[in-house]
Design an enzyme around this catalytic site. Structure first.
Site, PDB file in Angstrom:
ATOM      1  N   ASP A 258       7.968  -1.088   0.967  1.00 61.64           N
ATOM      2  CA  ASP A 258       6.964  -1.256  -0.081  1.00 61.64           C
ATOM      3  C   ASP A 258       6.105  -2.467   0.275  1.00 61.64           C
ATOM      4  O   ASP A 258       6.624  -3.565   0.500  1.00 61.64           O
ATOM      5  CB  ASP A 258       7.648  -1.464  -1.432  1.00 61.64           C
ATOM      6  CG  ASP A 258       6.680  -1.345  -2.587  1.00 61.64           C
ATOM      7  OD1 ASP A 258       6.718  -0.315  -3.278  1.00 61.64           O
ATOM      8  OD2 ASP A 258       5.885  -2.283  -2.791  1.00 61.64           O
ATOM      9  N   GLU A 301       2.043   2.360  -2.715  1.00 61.78           N
ATOM     10  CA  GLU A 301       2.279   1.551  -1.510  1.00 61.78           C
ATOM     11  C   GLU A 301       3.707   1.701  -1.004  1.00 61.78           C
ATOM     12  O   GLU A 301       4.186   0.860  -0.235  1.00 61.78           O
ATOM     13  CB  GLU A 301       1.966   0.078  -1.793  1.00 61.78           C
ATOM     14  CG  GLU A 301       2.848  -0.590  -2.826  1.00 61.78           C
ATOM     15  CD  GLU A 301       2.337  -0.466  -4.248  1.00 61.78           C
ATOM     16  OE1 GLU A 301       2.659  -1.340  -5.063  1.00 61.78           O
ATOM     17  OE2 GLU A 301       1.603   0.513  -4.552  1.00 61.78           O
TER      18      GLU A 301
END
Length: 388
Positions: A258, A301
């Site tokens: 992430d 993301e």
């Protein structure tokens, strides 16, 4: 009803003209190279047959006859190119191009000698048809079987009848004095041409439809921004890798990643730069992974990597290489540093499903983000400890 070769050839030409004019608007403008090659093959075949029929009506025009041979040869090369696009690289491409050049040249130089030009042109055309038939046999990519068999039948029948024409013209001129002779082989070949035009067009349309379906399937499984598999595409392939590792008792590791402070990147630099950051991160994943590794974008993301035949050390090495590349490239290409948090889980005998393995790596990622970010944590039975 009396059948004659010229009438049958004329019907074939009319069919080809009709097909060549109607296919482009049906198929549209957004075509792959394979579909475009198939269209060009039909156009060249139409031109070749039109020149051949016109040469007979115009009392054996030398120029039209040579042009017809060139058009027929070029159309077969284009068909081979279409098959290569649909099925993967095909054998015989170089040999086919050589024959396609040699056939009309030899025909032109031997035009005054009927047995030689008929034998030369038909034997070489038959050889090219054999190469095309061979090209339909094995599909290196996912492709329908039925349209390949239909094309195989068309090419094989036309190769046999074309070779028979060559034998008659070269060695039995009395039985085959002209291209329009009412010889049974000649009539059979003319009938077969008409059948091959219709059946071959159907096969090409099915191949084009299959290719379009594959493209839609790929688009449905691919993230449009990064080009990586999306969640759906990633999970399908990850399940297969997990099942294979279980079946053969091979190690497997999963990394959940992430990007750190991504909202701040969007707020400070704009969403376009945020998209650039996602694309760069995806590129770094592609450059860092090995052949056989799977990387995908799960959403936002968040990314995931499956490392087959990998233990914790392998996953840690992957993470170190990725971080080093990302640090250098993000400064150069984005103008700011890009970092990420990661959680990794290695498959154990207790992992019955991929979901459990993903949950452990996701829990480790959660701890990495809340423990300072920019680090890799190992997921072990639901808890994480620092690896890097």
């Amino acid at each position: 009803m009396q059948l004659d070769a010229l009438s049958l050839m004329t019907v074939a030409m009319v069919n080809l003209v009709t097909i060549s004019l109607t296919l482009p608007p049906i198929m549209g403008r957004s075509l792959t190279p394979a579909a475009r090659a198939a269209q060009r093959a039909l156009l060249l075949l139409t031109g070749g047959w039109a020149a051949l029929v016109a040469s007979e009506y115009l009392v054996s025009s030398y120029v039209l006859s040579v042009l017809s041979m060139a058009g027929l040869s070029a159309s077969l090369v284009m068909l081979h190119r279409a098959l290569s696009g649909w099925l993967g690289p095909r054998p015989g491409a170089l040999a086919l191009r050589v024959l396609a050049i040699a056939m009309p040249l030899g025909y032109a130089f031997s035009f005054a000698h009927y047995p030689l030009r008929v034998g030369w042109s038909n034997f070489l055309l038959a050889a090219m048809l054999v190469l095309l038939a061979r090209a339909t046999l094995v599909a290196r990519r996912h492709a329908g079987r039925h349209w390949r068999l239909l094309l195989l039948g068309c090419f094989a029948i036309m190769a046999v009848l074309t070779a028979a024409r060559g034998v008659l013209g070269a060695f039995f001129t009395a039985a085959y004095p002209t291209f329009l002779s009412p010889n049974p082989v000649n009539i059979a070949a003319a009938v077969a041409v008409n059948m091959a035009v219709v059946l071959g067009t159907v096969a090409l349309l099915v191949a084009w439809r299959d290719e379009a379906d594959d493209r839609l399937r790929a688009m449905a499984n691919t993230d449009s921004l990064t080009g990586l598999p999306n969640r759906r595409g990633f999970m399908e392939r990850a399940e297969a890798l997990f099942a294979n590792a279980q079946r053969y008792r091979q190690p497997l590791a999963v990394l959940m990643l992430d990007l750190d402070h991504f909202k701040q990147i969007n707020d400070s630099y704009g969403h376009d730069r945020g998209d650039d950051a996602l694309r760069l991160f995806a590129q770094m994943l592609r450059e860092t992974r090995r052949t056989g590794d799977l990387a995908g974008r799960l959403g936002g993301e968040e990314f995931c990597v499956v490392l087959p035949s990998s233990q914790r050390d392998t996953a840690s090495g992957f993470d170190q290489r990725l971080r080093a590349r990302l640090q250098q490239r993000s400064e150069e290409e984005l103008g700011f540093g890009l970092s990420y948090s990661a959680g990794v889980a290695a498959m154990t005998d207790g992992d019955a499903t991929l979901a459990g393995l993903l949950a452990r790596s996701d829990a480790a990622l959660y701890e990495a983000k809340h423990g300072g970010r920019g680090r890799l944590l190992m997921g072990d039975s639901g808890s994480g400890h620092t690896v890097v």
